[in-house]
Structure formats: C-alpha cells, structure tokens
Design an enzyme around this catalytic site. Sequence first.
Site, short mmCIF file in Angstrom:
data_model
loop_
_atom_site.label_atom_id
_atom_site.label_comp_id
_atom_site.label_asym_id
_atom_site.label_seq_id
_atom_site.Cartn_x
_atom_site.Cartn_y
_atom_site.Cartn_z
N ASP A 179 -7.01 14.95 -0.23
CA ASP A 179 -7.73 13.96 -1.01
C ASP A 179 -8.72 14.65 -1.92
O ASP A 179 -9.38 15.62 -1.50
CB ASP A 179 -8.47 12.98 -0.08
CG ASP A 179 -7.54 11.90 0.45
OD1 ASP A 179 -6.58 11.57 -0.24
OD2 ASP A 179 -7.80 11.39 1.55
N PHE A 224 -12.36 -5.17 -4.22
CA PHE A 224 -11.52 -4.10 -4.74
C PHE A 224 -10.39 -3.80 -3.77
O PHE A 224 -10.61 -3.74 -2.55
CB PHE A 224 -12.35 -2.83 -4.97
CG PHE A 224 -11.54 -1.65 -5.43
CD1 PHE A 224 -11.31 -1.43 -6.77
CD2 PHE A 224 -11.00 -0.76 -4.51
CE1 PHE A 224 -10.55 -0.36 -7.21
CE2 PHE A 224 -10.23 0.31 -4.92
CZ PHE A 224 -10.01 0.51 -6.28
N GLU A 260 -4.21 -2.03 -4.64
CA GLU A 260 -3.12 -2.63 -5.40
C GLU A 260 -3.61 -3.16 -6.75
O GLU A 260 -3.03 -2.87 -7.78
CB GLU A 260 -2.49 -3.78 -4.58
CG GLU A 260 -1.88 -3.34 -3.26
CD GLU A 260 -0.73 -2.38 -3.45
OE1 GLU A 260 0.00 -2.52 -4.45
OE2 GLU A 260 -0.55 -1.49 -2.61
N ARG A 286 -6.65 -2.64 -8.11
CA ARG A 286 -7.48 -1.61 -8.73
C ARG A 286 -8.57 -2.21 -9.60
O ARG A 286 -8.95 -1.66 -10.62
CB ARG A 286 -6.61 -0.63 -9.52
CG ARG A 286 -5.55 0.03 -8.64
CD ARG A 286 -4.68 1.02 -9.35
NE ARG A 286 -5.45 2.18 -9.77
CZ ARG A 286 -5.49 2.61 -11.03
NH1 ARG A 286 -4.85 1.97 -11.98
NH2 ARG A 286 -6.20 3.67 -11.34
N SER A 298 -12.26 -5.09 -9.12
CA SER A 298 -13.07 -5.99 -8.30
C SER A 298 -13.87 -6.86 -9.24
O SER A 298 -13.92 -6.61 -10.45
CB SER A 298 -14.00 -5.18 -7.38
OG SER A 298 -14.90 -4.40 -8.15
N LYS A 306 -14.05 -5.64 -13.07
CA LYS A 306 -14.33 -4.22 -13.34
C LYS A 306 -13.23 -3.41 -12.67
O LYS A 306 -12.88 -3.65 -11.51
CB LYS A 306 -15.69 -3.83 -12.76
CG LYS A 306 -16.00 -2.34 -12.81
CD LYS A 306 -17.01 -1.98 -11.72
CE LYS A 306 -16.32 -1.98 -10.36
NZ LYS A 306 -17.25 -2.15 -9.26
N ASP A 318 -3.91 5.01 5.78
CA ASP A 318 -3.39 6.39 5.84
C ASP A 318 -2.46 6.60 7.03
O ASP A 318 -1.76 7.61 7.10
CB ASP A 318 -4.55 7.40 5.96
CG ASP A 318 -5.33 7.54 4.66
OD1 ASP A 318 -4.71 7.45 3.59
OD2 ASP A 318 -6.55 7.74 4.73
#
Length: 726
Positions: free
Chosen positions: A343, A423, A426, A428, A430, A441, A568
């Site tokens: 990451d 947010f 998927e 992307r 909020s 945004k 994850d």
Amino acid sequence: MWLPFLTNANVCAYLKYVCKTGQPQGLPLQNRFIISFFMKTKSLSLLDSQLVKEALVQSVIKLNPITMFRNPVMFTVEIGTAVMFVVTLWVLAGATGQGSLAYNVTIFIILLLTLLFANFAEALAEARGKAQANSLRKTREETPAKVVGFGGEIQIISSAQLKKGNIFVCEAGDIIPTDGEIVEGIATIDESAITGESAPVIREAGGDKSSVTGGTKVLSDKIKVQVTAQTGESFLDKMIALVEGASRQKTPNEIALTILLSAFTLIFVIVCVTLKPFADYAQTPITIGAFISLFVCLIPTTIGGLLSAIGIAGMDRALRANVITKSGKAVETAGDIDVLLLDKTGTITIGNRKATNFYPAQNIDEKHFIRCAVWSSVADETPEGKSIIELAGKNVLSLSSNLEKGKNEIFALPTDSIQYIKFTAETRNSGINVGEVRIRKGAIDSIKKIVTSAGNVFPDYIYTKTQEIAKNGGTPLVVCENEQVVGVIELQDIIKTGIAERFERLRKMGVKTVMVTGDNPLTAQYIATKAGVDDFIAEAKPEDKMNYIKKEQQEGKLVAMMGDGTNDAPALAQADVGVAMNSGTQAAKEAGNMVDLDNDPTKLIEIVEIGKQLLMTRGTLTTFSIANDVAKYFAIVPALFIASIPALQGLNIMRLHSPESAILSAVIFNAIIIPCLIPLALKGVAYKPIGASAILRRNLLIYGLGGIIVPFIGIKALDLIVSLFM
C-alpha cells in the site's frame, strides 16, 4: 435552529485524538520497539546457562525412539548406537575379532554424543521459544468481564466464561478480558503488553482499527466489544502454542529435504551392506564398529541433526521482529516471494495524505467553496477527509476578521433535512444533502460523471488544474454543489526517506514491487517513479488487488501483500504470504498467515529477508553436510582396505595413523561438528541481496569447498591426537 458542526461524533473523536497525541489519526508511530515479552529472552545470550540446562535435559528425553522416528537420518544413527551397545557387551563377554573393548566403547560413546548433540540443537531452539511463552503467560491474567445481558444490564463474570458473540463493556482503567471487535465507542488503548510500544493507540467502532486484544488496557473513554474468540483460542493463546512449538508442523521444503536425506541414508545402507562381501573377497576383516562408523559418517548427519533447529529458529527470528506466523510454511514461502504488493500510504509515503490547498472555481467565493469542502467531509471518515476540516479551520483565521463569525459561516450546519453520503471505494466520493443543496467531493472522474450526467459542463481549467496537481505528485479532489463544480482541493504525500534504496535492495533479491493506491494514474505514476517501484495499481478497489494476485499466480509467481481491513481479507487469503496488521479487523487477521504486532507497513520487506535467510541457512548447511561426506569417505575407506589392497594408497590423502585411528577421528569429527554449527543454525547465515546466482557461487565456495577442506584438516588433527593413545 443551528448547531455547531463540531458536534459530529467522528470529528469529535478526531479532535480528541489530535489533542491527546499531537498527530493526525492514522500516522504510523515512528519508533518501534520489540515485543515486551521478548525483552528478557532477547537479552539472553545464545547459550544462556538456563536454556542450556533445559536443552541438555530435553536432549536425553528426545532419545525416545518414538520421538527420533520423526527424523529418519538420526533414527538410523540411534539404531547404529544400539547395535554398538550390544557389540560392546559382546566384546565384554569375551568375543574376539571385533577390536578391543576400549575401541568399541569409544565408538559407542561418540555415536551417543552425536545423537545428544543433534537433539541438543533442536531442544535449544525449542527452549528459547518456551522462554518466550513463559513471558507471554505472565501477561495473561484471568480478568473480570462486564458482560451486557439481554436486558442491557451489566453482569460481571470471569474472562474464562466468555463465549464467542458475547458483548462486554470496558471503561478507563479496565483490562480487556479477551479478543474482540469494538461495536460501539472509541477509546485510547495501551497495547504495550502485546506490542512493547509504550505510546497509546486509538481504537474505534466501524473502521479498520476496531480490533482489540485480550490483556491490553483501556486508558480513556468507554467501548462495547463483541467477543471474537472462544476460550483458549485467543490471540495470546495461539501465540503461546506457536512459540512452544505445539502447533509447528514441517514445511513442504523440510519434508522434501527429509525425503532426500532419507534416500541418501538408504543408498549408504546399501553401500555398507555390499561392502561386506567385497571385504571378504579382499580378505580384509572389517569389524561391526567400523561398518557402523562408516555408515554414520557417510549419511548426512550434520544437516539431519540441525534441520528442525533451523526451522524453529526461522520462526523465532520472525517472532523477534514482532511478526506472529501461523506456520513455518509462511516464513519459508516469504523467502521465495516473486511479487510484493505494498500500500502506498504508510509504506511508501509518510502517513496519510493531507489537504494543503483550496482552489475555488472561477466566480466562486473562496469562503463559500471552503464551506462546501467542509460540509462534504462531514461523513468522510478517512484521514484525508479529516485533514480537509483541519485545513479549513486554519483558513478561517486568514479569511475572516471575526473568528467566531468565520467559524459559524464555514462549520455551521442546519439540523433539518440532513443526509450524509459516506465515502466508499466504489463511488469514490462523499458528501451531504442539506435540504435542496447537494454537495459532493471526490476523484475527478467521479465528480465529472456527476456533473456531466446532470447536463452541466465540466470546466477545462478545472481539469487542467487537476492534471497540474497530479503531475506534481499531489492528489486532486473536486467539489461540486448541485452538480456544478465549485473548486479543487489539493492533497499531498511525502515519500519516505530511503524507501527507494529498500526497493532497490528487493530488486537485487529478484522481487518485483507493486504499489497499490487509490490515486489517479498520473499521481500514482509520479510517486511510483520517485519511489522506485516496478509497477503500480492506480484507483485500486479491493477486487483489483485480488485480480492482480491471481494474474501473477497464474504465471507461476508467489505473491505477498499486507492489509488491515475487512475488504483486504479476500486478497490476504489469496496471497501466498498475507500479513495482517494487529490493529486491523478480525477478518483480516484470520485471512492472513502472519500478523504484524507493530502495525508497520514496511515490515513486509523485513519478512522477505527473514524468509530468504531461513532458506539460505538450510541450503548452506545441507551443502556443507554433503561436502563433509566426501572428506570422511577419503578418511575411512582407504584406511580400511590399504593393507590388503596397496593400490588404494593413492586415495590415502590424509596419511592417517591406522584404520582404528581413522575411524575414531572421523566419528569424533562427525559428532563435534554438530554443536559447532548450532550457533549458525540458530542465528542464520548472513544474507546479502546480491542475486540468486551470486549467492549460489558464494555459498558453494564457502560452504561447499569449505565443507570439504575443514573435515580434512579436522580429521587429520584428531588423528594426530588419537594416535597418541593407541
């Protein structure tokens, strides 16, 4: 009616964290310490007297044939030792033709010592693990648990009575009785009993930092926790079982090497058996002691005696790096990793992205734009969303002469008709719906889709500004109000110092590094180039990680990744090495095959090096052991037959004193080389990232050639000493 924006629970929690720690939430702690329960054992020397005493006792207990049977090489040595014991009694009873009593007794004692030394290596490695387990037990106490009943009443019971699914309450000063997930509240937790880190951490419901561990302490606030582990199956219980070796199983490579060594042993059984008729034909009497000595010296007893110790020590090194491995296979696989998924946030860059600038659109008042940015971040629980609020608070000072008035203009929200849009990976984006006002945004493509879908134009100069930010390594977030663009927010990352050198080190190991980020491709490309990673996945969604892992695995590659969230978990389970953060969710920790107690995203790089060191140690000692056999062959065989077959004089390189001294010297060397190599087996061979072929040449030179030369010198020196007593 108007209420201050700061009544929002998420922002209150954020500000509380900043006030207590002085750093944004999610920023990794810079100082990492070793696990507190390893402090004592780490200070112990390799051959600490207490550990040596325990290992000596265990080395005798391990002579049990049932235990020895698990190691075929050493089991055959034990059979040979038993035969020598019978031969010694036979000679004592008056038998002739088998050499002197002293000669046979000496061989028996040396073979017994060979077994004890091999057992001692394994017992010493296990003793170090048990010392760690004893320290762990001191951190595990039976604590009272405040369980929430069906009617909401609180019942105090023992932690041993807790069952999976129970919900208990912990307040400031309480010890968390068992592992669980926070279902309500936020608290500061002292995890020093598990991680050794003195600085408190924040754990809260609903995010990827919701997992708590039994034995840790609540320092402030109040939380409700749902039990996630049955009695005896908690994280601490698993750690104790692991370090004691109760759950250790042989890895596939160990099993394969054991089969190979067993095949070698079988071959040398045949060699020694067929040597008898050959000796009879040459009219060369060979004693039973000589046959057994030759057999024991030719089979790979060195690696056979150290194999288990190497595996245990590999897990021990991972444990000392604050990594809990669920099996030795995970550490071993880490050494063969081809692809490393990392990451960006926390691994390549320092902490989370922070908002650094507001760029209002043309004809949009800056104060109005900042208010839209703040309102759109109310439901955004990400660190980036919180940093926007933090930056807006700073801008109030420069935009308004009246501080209180400025705060009300930017932070105040009406309480009626509010709908928060959270947010997600998927969407992307909020935002918030306040009456007829819709504010969003998010990433440029996400907001552009919203704007153009409503029939409005996405301004070219806004697109140009986002590209400019992205090319400079920043991340642009676009804000729109009622499907009209009102401005751009700039987020910036700081690349960690020295990370490019670490990636170069991995490249020399033959490991491909892949950066995973939610950034747009331009920003991802900039950071990937600057950091020196080999590839990147931009605008990554959870399924993108999974698909990338599967693609690499289909090409025959081994993949490692690190994660902490429930999203994850599928990728962690799919990866060959999945490292979960201890602060992560229970789902992530169960899916991975390793848990990092430090919650350090860069730990994956260290794990790869530990795995490679384990494999290299096993390989080098196997090379040394087999090379040893060559020298021992030249020591014993010519000495046995040289009297009856003078032509073998050319093979008598060492010019040993007599057949008896040659045999005794060889078996003595065969025995003492095992304890001499124990420190190397436990510490591991020093690993340098110089490429596989270079490592092979280096090891063949040092341990292959050295494995031939050292026995020649050692056996000759021992022969000179032994001949003084014959």
